[in-house]
Design an enzyme around this catalytic site. Sequence first.
Site, PDB file in Angstrom:
ATOM      1  N   LEU A  66       0.841  -1.199   0.000  1.00  0.00           N
ATOM      2  CA  LEU A  66       0.000   0.000   0.000  1.00  0.00           C
ATOM      3  C   LEU A  66       0.872   1.243   0.000  1.00  0.00           C
ATOM      4  O   LEU A  66       1.638   1.481   0.933  1.00  0.00           O
ATOM      5  CB  LEU A  66      -0.878   0.034   1.254  1.00  0.00           C
ATOM      6  CG  LEU A  66      -2.100  -0.864   1.291  1.00  0.00           C
ATOM      7  CD1 LEU A  66      -2.986  -0.486   2.474  1.00  0.00           C
ATOM      8  CD2 LEU A  66      -2.888  -0.779  -0.006  1.00  0.00           C
TER       9      LEU A  66
ATOM     10  N   GLY B 132      -1.417   6.522   0.068  1.00  0.00           N
ATOM     11  CA  GLY B 132      -1.842   7.604   0.969  1.00  0.00           C
ATOM     12  C   GLY B 132      -1.121   8.905   0.691  1.00  0.00           C
ATOM     13  O   GLY B 132      -0.063   8.942   0.071  1.00  0.00           O
TER      14      GLY B 132
ATOM     15  N   ARG C 140       0.823  14.478   6.921  1.00  0.00           N
ATOM     16  CA  ARG C 140       1.621  14.937   8.070  1.00  0.00           C
ATOM     17  C   ARG C 140       3.091  15.183   7.704  1.00  0.00           C
ATOM     18  O   ARG C 140       3.855  15.710   8.501  1.00  0.00           O
ATOM     19  CB  ARG C 140       1.514  13.914   9.221  1.00  0.00           C
ATOM     20  CG  ARG C 140       0.172  13.972   9.937  1.00  0.00           C
ATOM     21  CD  ARG C 140      -0.066  12.766  10.807  1.00  0.00           C
ATOM     22  NE  ARG C 140      -0.480  11.591  10.037  1.00  0.00           N
ATOM     23  CZ  ARG C 140      -0.649  10.373  10.547  1.00  0.00           C
ATOM     24  NH1 ARG C 140      -0.419  10.159  11.819  1.00  0.00           N
ATOM     25  NH2 ARG C 140      -1.032   9.369   9.775  1.00  0.00           N
TER      26      ARG C 140
ATOM     27  N   GLN D  99      -5.412   3.843  -6.836  1.00  0.00           N
ATOM     28  CA  GLN D  99      -6.534   4.057  -5.911  1.00  0.00           C
ATOM     29  C   GLN D  99      -6.869   5.544  -5.927  1.00  0.00           C
ATOM     30  O   GLN D  99      -6.077   6.365  -5.481  1.00  0.00           O
ATOM     31  CB  GLN D  99      -6.110   3.624  -4.494  1.00  0.00           C
ATOM     32  CG  GLN D  99      -7.189   3.846  -3.447  1.00  0.00           C
ATOM     33  CD  GLN D  99      -6.616   3.849  -2.032  1.00  0.00           C
ATOM     34  OE1 GLN D  99      -5.428   4.037  -1.828  1.00  0.00           O
ATOM     35  NE2 GLN D  99      -7.486   3.637  -1.056  1.00  0.00           N
TER      36      GLN D  99
ATOM     37  N   ASN E 247       5.184   8.824   9.355  1.00  0.00           N
ATOM     38  CA  ASN E 247       4.072   9.718   9.038  1.00  0.00           C
ATOM     39  C   ASN E 247       4.483  11.176   9.064  1.00  0.00           C
ATOM     40  O   ASN E 247       3.740  12.031   8.634  1.00  0.00           O
ATOM     41  CB  ASN E 247       2.931   9.505  10.042  1.00  0.00           C
ATOM     42  CG  ASN E 247       2.482   8.052  10.053  1.00  0.00           C
ATOM     43  OD1 ASN E 247       2.100   7.513   9.023  1.00  0.00           O
ATOM     44  ND2 ASN E 247       2.577   7.407  11.200  1.00  0.00           N
TER      45      ASN E 247
ATOM     46  N   LYS F  39      35.678  12.924 -10.725  1.00  0.00           N
ATOM     47  CA  LYS F  39      34.391  12.576 -11.330  1.00  0.00           C
ATOM     48  C   LYS F  39      34.660  11.746 -12.576  1.00  0.00           C
ATOM     49  O   LYS F  39      35.505  12.132 -13.389  1.00  0.00           O
ATOM     50  CB  LYS F  39      33.619  13.845 -11.702  1.00  0.00           C
ATOM     51  CG  LYS F  39      32.233  13.557 -12.232  1.00  0.00           C
ATOM     52  CD  LYS F  39      31.800  14.464 -13.360  1.00  0.00           C
ATOM     53  CE  LYS F  39      32.403  14.086 -14.675  1.00  0.00           C
ATOM     54  NZ  LYS F  39      31.860  14.790 -15.841  1.00  0.00           N
TER      55      LYS F  39
ATOM     56  N   ASN G 214      52.035  10.519 -10.523  1.00  0.00           N
ATOM     57  CA  ASN G 214      51.844  11.496  -9.453  1.00  0.00           C
ATOM     58  C   ASN G 214      51.237  12.770 -10.038  1.00  0.00           C
ATOM     59  O   ASN G 214      51.798  13.362 -10.955  1.00  0.00           O
ATOM     60  CB  ASN G 214      53.200  11.810  -8.805  1.00  0.00           C
ATOM     61  CG  ASN G 214      53.004  12.686  -7.583  1.00  0.00           C
ATOM     62  OD1 ASN G 214      52.625  12.218  -6.527  1.00  0.00           O
ATOM     63  ND2 ASN G 214      53.233  13.976  -7.753  1.00  0.00           N
TER      64      ASN G 214
ATOM     65  N   TYR H 284      35.252  20.626 -19.527  1.00  0.00           N
ATOM     66  CA  TYR H 284      33.956  21.144 -19.992  1.00  0.00           C
ATOM     67  C   TYR H 284      34.184  22.480 -20.685  1.00  0.00           C
ATOM     68  O   TYR H 284      34.789  23.389 -20.116  1.00  0.00           O
ATOM     69  CB  TYR H 284      33.040  21.315 -18.772  1.00  0.00           C
ATOM     70  CG  TYR H 284      31.647  21.788 -19.086  1.00  0.00           C
ATOM     71  CD1 TYR H 284      30.870  21.134 -20.037  1.00  0.00           C
ATOM     72  CD2 TYR H 284      31.083  22.871 -18.413  1.00  0.00           C
ATOM     73  CE1 TYR H 284      29.581  21.567 -20.317  1.00  0.00           C
ATOM     74  CE2 TYR H 284      29.800  23.303 -18.673  1.00  0.00           C
ATOM     75  CZ  TYR H 284      29.047  22.650 -19.630  1.00  0.00           C
ATOM     76  OH  TYR H 284      27.780  23.070 -19.896  1.00  0.00           O
TER      77      TYR H 284
ATOM     78  N   ARG I 286      54.733  27.829 -19.893  1.00  0.00           N
ATOM     79  CA  ARG I 286      54.325  28.884 -18.972  1.00  0.00           C
ATOM     80  C   ARG I 286      55.094  30.147 -19.341  1.00  0.00           C
ATOM     81  O   ARG I 286      56.164  30.086 -19.945  1.00  0.00           O
ATOM     82  CB  ARG I 286      54.602  28.484 -17.524  1.00  0.00           C
ATOM     83  CG  ARG I 286      56.053  28.182 -17.243  1.00  0.00           C
ATOM     84  CD  ARG I 286      56.207  27.533 -15.882  1.00  0.00           C
ATOM     85  NE  ARG I 286      57.600  27.331 -15.547  1.00  0.00           N
ATOM     86  CZ  ARG I 286      58.052  26.299 -14.857  1.00  0.00           C
ATOM     87  NH1 ARG I 286      57.237  25.357 -14.441  1.00  0.00           N
ATOM     88  NH2 ARG I 286      59.334  26.182 -14.575  1.00  0.00           N
TER      89      ARG I 286
END
Length: 444
Positions: free
Chosen positions: A8, A11, A15, A75, A226, A333, A359, A369, A422
């Site tokens: 079930l 509901g 609350r 239901q 609840n 990621k 390393n 990205y 650099r």
Amino acid sequence: MSFALIILAGGKGSRMNSNLPKVMHPLGQVPMLAHVLRTGEELKPRRTVMVVGHGAEQVSDWAKKVNDAITIVVQNPQLGTAHGVAQAKDALADYHGDVVIMYGDSPLILPSTLKELIASRSSSDLVILGFHSNSASGYGRLIMKGNLLERIVEEKDATEKQQQITLCNSGLMAGDKDLIFDLISDVHDDNAASEYYLTDIISIARNRGLSCSVVTCPEEETLGINSQAELARAEACFQARKRCEFMEKGVTLVAPETVHFAFDTIIAPDVKIDPYVIFGPSVEVNSGSHIRSFSFLEGAIIGEGCTVGPFARLRPETTLAEGARVGNFVELKKTELGKNTKVNHLSYLGDTQVGETTNIGAGTITCNYDGVGKSQTKIGDRAFVGSNTMFVAPVTVGDDVMVATGTVVDSDIEDGALAIGRTRMSKKLGGAGKMFALLRSRRK
Ligand code: UD1
Ligand code: CA
């Protein structure tokens, strides 16, 4: 042990004061309903029917993704738990035998308890799972006559004396399918909530001379959610359970109460976890690894003998091979680190594959990205990447490469090459004093 399962989940959960359907609120980082489904499925039901109502689309889309063999029935409106179960009647028309009813908001029930409930069905027509509580609030009370259950009184409808009863209803019930649907057809809504209570079928069964018994389990398992406070309490129970489970298996938790696990966390024996570590979904940590404080891991596989943290963030699709080390303020990621590779300080690697014994110096960043799409960075074995290197992806770096500090790597680097890119520093001897004097004169 043959049975069909009715869950079930229709509901509103008013609350909770939330737009999210109650059963979708997470416990151990997965909707609470997933715990109920998993417990049920562990006993291999012949059929599973889930009753949805409030937020029907969201709940059923999610459930179908988890298990596409589930039958979903809607239901609408939601008139109470008996009315909810009644909606499953047509879906089970061609099924004969026992059904078990579970509530989607009671996620802490253990499979062993469910098994016991089903096993004791042979001794009476209906079996209810009950629990003893000295501080029950909101639960139906079980009115017993000797060892047998006479009826269930909902708290709202209970007299003061009945409210003193410490034996409560968990919501789980088992019985013959045809019998349960037949009993439900006699349920009325003449009660404090004007709802069709499933619990009323006990007194209806007793009036027909049928027998109802009770199996009990620890109160902690039956916690019905609840409200937000009850959700937090259930989370605390879930976490306590996980911590015990891991410590029993040989995982060292230095301060167990500060470590949070997800429903599917896998941790091998002889892993050490320092205080304040959070596991998101789908993490596996293998033996001999050490997860240090304030790390957050999700969707990551940590090989044997790795060190992660303190203050590390591992995001989904990250894999560390044996002996890899990830230090403080490092975010990975969709990244693979080879054996014994180190990323020890202040780095971000995304969409990256790094070979063995490489390393990666402090402050190294992959520019993965470009504002439109993601690109890959590939770094070989035994490479030495100096601090503050930028890898402008897509880029491939060979084996045995040395990248000088501060290099912007914007093209591929061949095996064994030294890459430096650099601007040269210039200096003016004695220039510091002159500069300070100039700055001070401007302040006057
Ligand atoms: C219910 C029991 C109570 C028991 C408690 C255990 C009844 C009448 N009462 O009370 O005896 O002690 O659970 O936690 O059964 N639902 C539907 N459709 C509806 C109404 C509810 O699918 O029309 C679902 C809810 O989503 C929930 C479950 O049934 O998953 C229980 O409903 P809820 O309203 O929470 O019942 P309780 O008041 O907690
Ligand atoms: Ca409830």
